[in-house]
Design a protein around this motif. Structure first.
Motif, PDB file in Angstrom:
ATOM      1  N   UNK A  19       0.841  -1.204   0.000  1.00  0.00           N
ATOM      2  CA  UNK A  19       0.000   0.000   0.000  1.00  0.00           C
ATOM      3  C   UNK A  19       0.874   1.251   0.000  1.00  0.00           C
ATOM      4  N   UNK A  20       1.970   1.237   0.755  1.00  0.00           N
ATOM      5  CA  UNK A  20       2.880   2.384   0.787  1.00  0.00           C
ATOM      6  C   UNK A  20       3.568   2.577  -0.564  1.00  0.00           C
ATOM      7  N   UNK A  21       4.005   1.497  -1.162  1.00  0.00           N
ATOM      8  CA  UNK A  21       4.652   1.590  -2.479  1.00  0.00           C
ATOM      9  C   UNK A  21       3.655   2.086  -3.518  1.00  0.00           C
ATOM     10  N   UNK A  22       2.416   1.614  -3.442  1.00  0.00           N
ATOM     11  CA  UNK A  22       1.383   2.082  -4.372  1.00  0.00           C
ATOM     12  C   UNK A  22       1.119   3.573  -4.172  1.00  0.00           C
ATOM     13  N   UNK A  23       1.079   4.037  -2.925  1.00  0.00           N
ATOM     14  CA  UNK A  23       0.858   5.465  -2.659  1.00  0.00           C
ATOM     15  C   UNK A  23       1.977   6.310  -3.264  1.00  0.00           C
ATOM     16  N   UNK A  24       3.205   5.863  -3.133  1.00  0.00           N
ATOM     17  CA  UNK A  24       4.341   6.581  -3.730  1.00  0.00           C
ATOM     18  C   UNK A  24       4.215   6.598  -5.253  1.00  0.00           C
ATOM     19  N   UNK A  25       3.832   5.454  -5.826  1.00  0.00           N
ATOM     20  CA  UNK A  25       3.667   5.384  -7.286  1.00  0.00           C
ATOM     21  C   UNK A  25       2.583   6.352  -7.755  1.00  0.00           C
ATOM     22  N   UNK A 152       6.295 -11.400  -0.427  1.00  0.00           N
ATOM     23  CA  UNK A 152       6.129  -9.997  -0.778  1.00  0.00           C
ATOM     24  C   UNK A 152       4.762  -9.835  -1.433  1.00  0.00           C
ATOM     25  N   UNK A 153       3.885  -9.080  -0.806  1.00  0.00           N
ATOM     26  CA  UNK A 153       2.535  -8.921  -1.344  1.00  0.00           C
ATOM     27  C   UNK A 153       1.573  -9.976  -0.820  1.00  0.00           C
ATOM     28  N   UNK A 154       2.034 -10.792   0.094  1.00  0.00           N
ATOM     29  CA  UNK A 154       1.191 -11.808   0.730  1.00  0.00           C
ATOM     30  C   UNK A 154       1.732 -12.079   2.131  1.00  0.00           C
ATOM     31  N   UNK A 155       0.882 -12.637   2.957  1.00  0.00           N
ATOM     32  CA  UNK A 155       1.252 -12.882   4.356  1.00  0.00           C
ATOM     33  C   UNK A 155       1.648 -14.346   4.544  1.00  0.00           C
ATOM     34  N   UNK A 156       2.566 -14.560   5.477  1.00  0.00           N
ATOM     35  CA  UNK A 156       3.022 -15.906   5.787  1.00  0.00           C
ATOM     36  C   UNK A 156       2.881 -16.150   7.278  1.00  0.00           C
ATOM     37  N   UNK A 157       2.257 -17.265   7.618  1.00  0.00           N
ATOM     38  CA  UNK A 157       2.154 -17.717   9.000  1.00  0.00           C
ATOM     39  C   UNK A 157       3.093 -18.918   9.107  1.00  0.00           C
ATOM     40  N   UNK A 158       4.295 -18.667   9.586  1.00  0.00           N
ATOM     41  CA  UNK A 158       5.326 -19.705   9.600  1.00  0.00           C
ATOM     42  C   UNK A 158       4.919 -20.948  10.393  1.00  0.00           C
ATOM     43  N   UNK A 159       4.373 -20.839  11.602  1.00  0.00           N
ATOM     44  CA  UNK A 159       3.979 -22.061  12.324  1.00  0.00           C
ATOM     45  C   UNK A 159       2.931 -22.889  11.567  1.00  0.00           C
ATOM     46  N   UNK A 160       1.958 -22.229  10.939  1.00  0.00           N
ATOM     47  CA  UNK A 160       0.935 -22.969  10.183  1.00  0.00           C
ATOM     48  C   UNK A 160       1.550 -23.640   8.956  1.00  0.00           C
ATOM     49  N   UNK A 161       2.491 -22.951   8.288  1.00  0.00           N
ATOM     50  CA  UNK A 161       3.185 -23.537   7.141  1.00  0.00           C
ATOM     51  C   UNK A 161       3.957 -24.775   7.576  1.00  0.00           C
ATOM     52  N   UNK A 162       4.704 -24.662   8.662  1.00  0.00           N
ATOM     53  CA  UNK A 162       5.498 -25.805   9.144  1.00  0.00           C
ATOM     54  C   UNK A 162       4.608 -26.970   9.560  1.00  0.00           C
ATOM     55  N   UNK A 163       3.460 -26.684  10.174  1.00  0.00           N
ATOM     56  CA  UNK A 163       2.530 -27.752  10.565  1.00  0.00           C
ATOM     57  C   UNK A 163       2.018 -28.498   9.330  1.00  0.00           C
ATOM     58  N   UNK A 164       1.716 -27.768   8.272  1.00  0.00           N
ATOM     59  CA  UNK A 164       1.232 -28.419   7.047  1.00  0.00           C
ATOM     60  C   UNK A 164       2.328 -29.260   6.406  1.00  0.00           C
ATOM     61  N   UNK A 165       3.560 -28.756   6.399  1.00  0.00           N
ATOM     62  CA  UNK A 165       4.672 -29.533   5.835  1.00  0.00           C
ATOM     63  C   UNK A 165       4.886 -30.801   6.653  1.00  0.00           C
ATOM     64  N   UNK A 166       4.907 -30.679   7.968  1.00  0.00           N
ATOM     65  CA  UNK A 166       5.102 -31.861   8.832  1.00  0.00           C
ATOM     66  C   UNK A 166       3.980 -32.885   8.646  1.00  0.00           C
TER      67      UNK A 166
END
Length: 184
Positions: A19-25, A152-166
């Motif tokens: 959003x900040x980068x878009x505002x600058x653009x 970049x441009x999306x959110x990551x929940x590391x614990x949830x990602x690791x749980x799915x991989x495991x």
């Protein structure tokens, strides 16, 4: 636990950063029209419009599209593609091709986190892969960089990602940079 509970998926969307980068653009693009034409060259105005107007458009399109950035399920890991070439650069990597998962940070420019896959040797390169020059710049193997996506441009929940991989690939090696964030 149901199978749907172990699927991890993150989609492109709005964040404070994009959003900040878009505002600058938008400001730079609008400023182009406010400058007295006698004070600049037409080529500079066109370049500014293309760079900031085009870049802002791509950022907005990517956020609004809500396309899948990363998905982990029973079939493997889906690495979402580049905004303007999404279909050509999105790839599903089956678990049978994955030797490990690495959560790493690009330190060369800014601290940009990446989710990467170590694939078994002798597999063909993934579509839309990055160059060996880019791999040398970040100090990571070219195959890992080609099978990585910047958070970049999306959110990551590391614990949830690791749980799915495991859950889906319990024997897969996982390495995590010590400075990798828990939630992005």
């Amino acid at each position: 636990m149901q199978e749907t509970d172990t699927i991890y998926e993150s989609r492109h969307g709005w964040s404070a950063r994009n959003a900040a980068v878009l505002a600058i653009a938008v400001l730079m693009t609008a400023g182009t029209f406010l400058i007295d034409p006698s004070q600049t060259t037409v080529w500079l105005q066109i370049l500014t419009l293309l760079l900031f107007g085009g870049g802002g458009t791509v950022i907005a399109y990517n956020a609004i599209s809500k396309k899948v950035a990363l998905r982990v399920d029973a079939t493997g890991v889906l690495l979402g593609g580049a905004p303007l070439r999404y279909r050509a650069t999105t790839v599903l990597v089956p678990w049978s091709e994955i030797a490990g998962v690495e959560l790493w940070i690009q330190y060369s420019a800014k601290k940009l986190p990446y989710v990467g896959l170590h694939r078994h040797p002798d597999l063909p390169p993934l579509p839309g892969g990055r160059s060996r020059i880019g791999a040398a710049a970040v100090g990571k193997p070219a195959a890992l960089v080609a099978a990585s996506r910047a958070v970049n441009g999306w959110r990551l929940n590391t614990p949830a990602l690791l749980a799915a991989i495991h859950h889906h690939a319990p024997t897969t090696d996982i390495s995590i940079d010590l400075n990798f964030p828990t939630k992005i």
